[in-house]
Design an enzyme around this catalytic site. Structure first.
Site, PDB file in Angstrom:
ATOM      1  N   HIS A 123       0.860  -1.195   0.000  1.00 11.69           N
ATOM      2  CA  HIS A 123       0.000   0.000   0.000  1.00 11.69           C
ATOM      3  C   HIS A 123       0.894   1.241   0.000  1.00 11.69           C
ATOM      4  O   HIS A 123       2.088   1.163   0.277  1.00 11.69           O
ATOM      5  CB  HIS A 123      -0.894   0.020   1.246  1.00 11.69           C
TER       6      HIS A 123
ATOM      7  N   ASP B  18       0.868   5.165   1.879  1.00 12.19           N
ATOM      8  CA  ASP B  18       0.193   5.803   3.001  1.00 12.19           C
ATOM      9  C   ASP B  18      -0.540   7.043   2.485  1.00 12.19           C
ATOM     10  O   ASP B  18      -0.033   7.771   1.638  1.00 12.19           O
ATOM     11  CB  ASP B  18       1.203   6.208   4.084  1.00 12.19           C
TER      12      ASP B  18
ATOM     13  N   HIS C  27       4.767   0.113  -0.240  1.00 13.06           N
ATOM     14  CA  HIS C  27       5.513  -0.708   0.729  1.00 13.06           C
ATOM     15  C   HIS C  27       4.628  -1.775   1.334  1.00 13.06           C
ATOM     16  O   HIS C  27       3.399  -1.701   1.239  1.00 13.06           O
ATOM     17  CB  HIS C  27       6.137   0.185   1.813  1.00 13.06           C
TER      18      HIS C  27
ATOM     19  N   ARG D 207       7.990  -9.248  15.310  1.00 14.94           N
ATOM     20  CA  ARG D 207       8.297  -7.906  14.792  1.00 14.94           C
ATOM     21  C   ARG D 207       7.221  -6.918  15.239  1.00 14.94           C
ATOM     22  O   ARG D 207       6.038  -7.257  15.265  1.00 14.94           O
ATOM     23  CB  ARG D 207       8.379  -7.950  13.267  1.00 14.94           C
TER      24      ARG D 207
HETATM   25  C1  LIG Z   1      -4.830   8.110   9.158  1.00 13.91           C
HETATM   26  C2  LIG Z   1      -4.838   6.856   8.738  1.00 13.91           C
HETATM   27  C3  LIG Z   1      -3.976   6.318   7.665  1.00 13.91           C
HETATM   28  C4  LIG Z   1      -4.305   4.836   7.637  1.00 13.91           C
HETATM   29  C5  LIG Z   1      -5.747   4.844   8.033  1.00 13.91           C
HETATM   30  C6  LIG Z   1      -5.710   5.774   9.246  1.00 13.91           C
HETATM   31  O1  LIG Z   1      -6.993   6.150   9.624  1.00 13.91           O
HETATM   32  C7  LIG Z   1      -5.029   5.120  10.434  1.00 13.91           C
HETATM   33  C8  LIG Z   1      -4.257   3.886  10.034  1.00 13.91           C
HETATM   34  C9  LIG Z   1      -3.497   4.069   8.720  1.00 13.91           C
HETATM   35  C10 LIG Z   1      -3.195   2.724   8.081  1.00 13.91           C
HETATM   36  C11 LIG Z   1      -1.949   2.030   8.668  1.00 13.91           C
HETATM   37  C12 LIG Z   1      -1.752   0.680   7.942  1.00 13.91           C
HETATM   38  C13 LIG Z   1      -1.859   0.818   6.411  1.00 13.91           C
HETATM   39  C14 LIG Z   1      -3.110   1.661   6.027  1.00 13.91           C
HETATM   40  C15 LIG Z   1      -3.323   1.679   4.520  1.00 13.91           C
HETATM   41  C16 LIG Z   1      -4.290   1.172   6.825  1.00 13.91           C
HETATM   42  O2  LIG Z   1      -5.098   0.311   6.499  1.00 13.91           O
HETATM   43  O3  LIG Z   1      -4.340   1.835   8.048  1.00 13.91           O
HETATM   44  C17 LIG Z   1      -2.955   3.048   6.630  1.00 13.91           C
HETATM   45  C18 LIG Z   1      -4.043   4.082   6.321  1.00 13.91           C
HETATM   46  C19 LIG Z   1      -3.631   4.964   5.152  1.00 13.91           C
HETATM   47  O4  LIG Z   1      -2.511   5.516   5.141  1.00 13.91           O
HETATM   48  O5  LIG Z   1      -4.445   5.091   4.234  1.00 13.91           O
HETATM   49  O1  LIG Z   2       5.354  -2.618   9.710  1.00 12.49           O
HETATM   50  C1  LIG Z   2       5.848  -1.978   8.790  1.00 12.49           C
HETATM   51  O2  LIG Z   2       7.045  -1.977   8.549  1.00 12.49           O
HETATM   52  C2  LIG Z   2       4.958  -1.178   7.867  1.00 12.49           C
HETATM   53  C3  LIG Z   2       3.802  -0.511   8.571  1.00 12.49           C
HETATM   54  C4  LIG Z   2       3.039   0.364   7.662  1.00 12.49           C
HETATM   55  O3  LIG Z   2       3.277   0.412   6.485  1.00 12.49           O
HETATM   56  C5  LIG Z   2       1.957   1.215   8.187  1.00 12.49           C
HETATM   57  O4  LIG Z   2       1.628   1.136   9.390  1.00 12.49           O
HETATM   58  O5  LIG Z   2       1.404   2.002   7.391  1.00 12.49           O
HETATM   59 FE   LIG Z   3       2.264   2.089   5.518  1.00 12.32          FE
END
Ligand SMILES: C=C1C[C@]23C[C@@]1(O)CC[C@H]2[C@@]12CCC[C@@](C)(C(=O)O1)[C@H]2[C@@H]3C(=O)O
Ligand SMILES: O=C(O)CCC(=O)C(=O)O
Ligand SMILES: [Fe+2]
Length: 371
Positions: free
Chosen positions: A230, A232, A287, A297
């Site tokens: 994905h 961010d 990533h 981890r």
């Molecule tokens: C602000 C945010 C970005 C995120 C969704 C969230 O509400 C909080 C969690 C974030 C995260 C972390 C893991 C990968 C991701 C794609 C997800 O499912 O939750 C990201 C979200 C994002 O960056 O779109």
């Molecule tokens: O665990 C990791 O190294 C990646 C975590 C991540 O990509 C995320 O929280 O958005």
């Molecule tokens: Fe991420």
């Protein structure tokens, strides 16, 4: 129109089944967690003789840091930083908070489960709903104060964990602001160019989420996925990883490259909103996290963005007759909703022009198999 980060998912609730198996008791990978052989096209670890391609490391005390950061953002969309001024004590504390949280019994963690339309709490990654298989991980998201959730998790003992989270958020906010000015500075953008940064450029109104990720040891790591590929949805993300590797970034022409944990270093990702702000100059990095047969981890992502209601669009200084804006204005809250609905097509859904001259869009991750 939702204005706050915490309202981002009201229109796109995700109903995930939060029932987790007890990862530690599984001797074999259940079918529901089997993704098939992962495409490890390339990998590198620090000092590895197999690959010359490694994610840049920038010493923030280097007088040349601005140029180095800019180059890393343009060519990789990710870099590691050292001498960032976050103390080792605080990094140890946040790691211990994460470990304490994830080692609670599942029933206890579920008391703080994230609701389908909410942001904060315990559960599977939101993007899980886009995949037929489950990810070998658990997550916990905090937006603002963790008090409400932590009182459920540790009724007697929540105070010290709240203090750690709040201190971590404060320190990360300062570092994220500093990094943002370096990343924008090397594009010729100054504090006056970003109105929402305030008259002193202190970025007080910025919003953020903290994401704790836990990846237990896995009996069949080559066929499991910790966190699927994905980008961010942020301006930038600052990631702490413990001493077990697992983070991989995708680089065009190279494939998946491991980002090795360096003692005391933090990983910085360019997110989709910075890609938009830079009018495509900085790619937001694709990533994922892979898992390990024997080692646990843990990672902690600080997801940094603008105030939820501010419109983000390509900066006018970066535009010209031959450089039209590539994206329409979008707020962070709206973009998170778009990501919740369209996942890896979110960025192209806010794109205005097709890539010029048949050039490939650096961020067209639809071309990469995200699974
Ligand atoms: C602000 C945010 C970005 C995120 C969704 C969230 O509400 C909080 C969690 C974030 C995260 C972390 C893991 C990968 C991701 C794609 C997800 O499912 O939750 C990201 C979200 C994002 O960056 O779109
Ligand atoms: O665990 C990791 O190294 C990646 C975590 C991540 O990509 C995320 O929280 O958005
Ligand atoms: Fe991420």
């Amino acid at each position: 129109m939702p204005l706050r980060l915490s309202d981002a998912f009201r229109a796109h609730p995700v109903h995930l089944c939060h029932k987790h198996p007890d990862f530690t008791s599984l001797q074999e990978l259940p079918d529901s967690y089997t993704w098939g052989q992962l495409d490890v096209e390339s990998s590198s670890s620090y000092g590895d003789s197999f690959s010359s391609e490694s994610v840049p490391v920038v010493d923030l005390s280097d007088p040349n840091a601005l140029t180095l950061v800019g180059h890393a953002c343009k060519t990789w969309g990710v870099f590691q930083v050292t001498n960032h001024s976050i103390s080792q004590n605080l990094l140890d504390d946040i790691e211990n908070t994460g470990r304490s949280l994830f080692s609670l019994p599942v029933q206890q963690k579920l008391k703080a489960a994230r609701s389908p339309d909410g942001v904060s709490g315990y559960g599977l990654a939101r993007i899980s709903s886009f995949f037929p298989k489950l990810m070998w991980s658990e997550g916990f998201t905090v937006v603002g104060s963790p008090l409400e959730q932590f009182r459920q998790l540790w009724p007697q003992d929540y105070g010290k964990f709240c203090d750690t989270i709040e201190e971590y958020e404060t320190e990360m906010k300062k570092l994220a602001g500093r990094l943002m000015w370096l990343m924008l500075g090397s594009l010729g953008i100054s504090k006056e160019d970003i109105k929402w940064a305030g008259p002193k450029g202190d970025l007080k109104g910025a919003s953020a989420a903290l994401q704790l990720n836990s990846y237990p040891a896995c009996p069949d790591p080559d066929r499991a996925m910790g966190l699927a590929a994905h980008t961010d949805s942020t301006l930038l993300t600052i990631l702490y990883q413990n001493n077990t590797s697992g983070l991989q970034v995708h680089r065009e022409g190279t494939g998946w490259v491991t980002v090795p944990p360096l003692p005391g270093a933090l990983v910085v990702n360019v997110g989709d909103l910075l890609h938009i702000l830079s009018n495509g100059s900085y790619p937001s990095v694709l990533h994922r996290a892979v898992v390990n047969r024997t080692r646990y981890r843990l990672s902690v992502a600080y997801l940094y963005g603008p105030p939820g209601s501010v419109q983000i669009s390509p900066l006018s200084k970066l535009l010209g007759p031959s450089r039209p804006p590539l994206y329409r204005p979008v707020t962070w809250t709206e973009y998170l909703g778009t990501k919740a609905k369209h996942f890896n097509k979110a960025l192209s859904s806010v794109r205005l022009c097709a890539p010029l001259n048949g050039l490939v869009d650096v961020n067209d991750h639809n071309r990469v198999q995200v699974g």
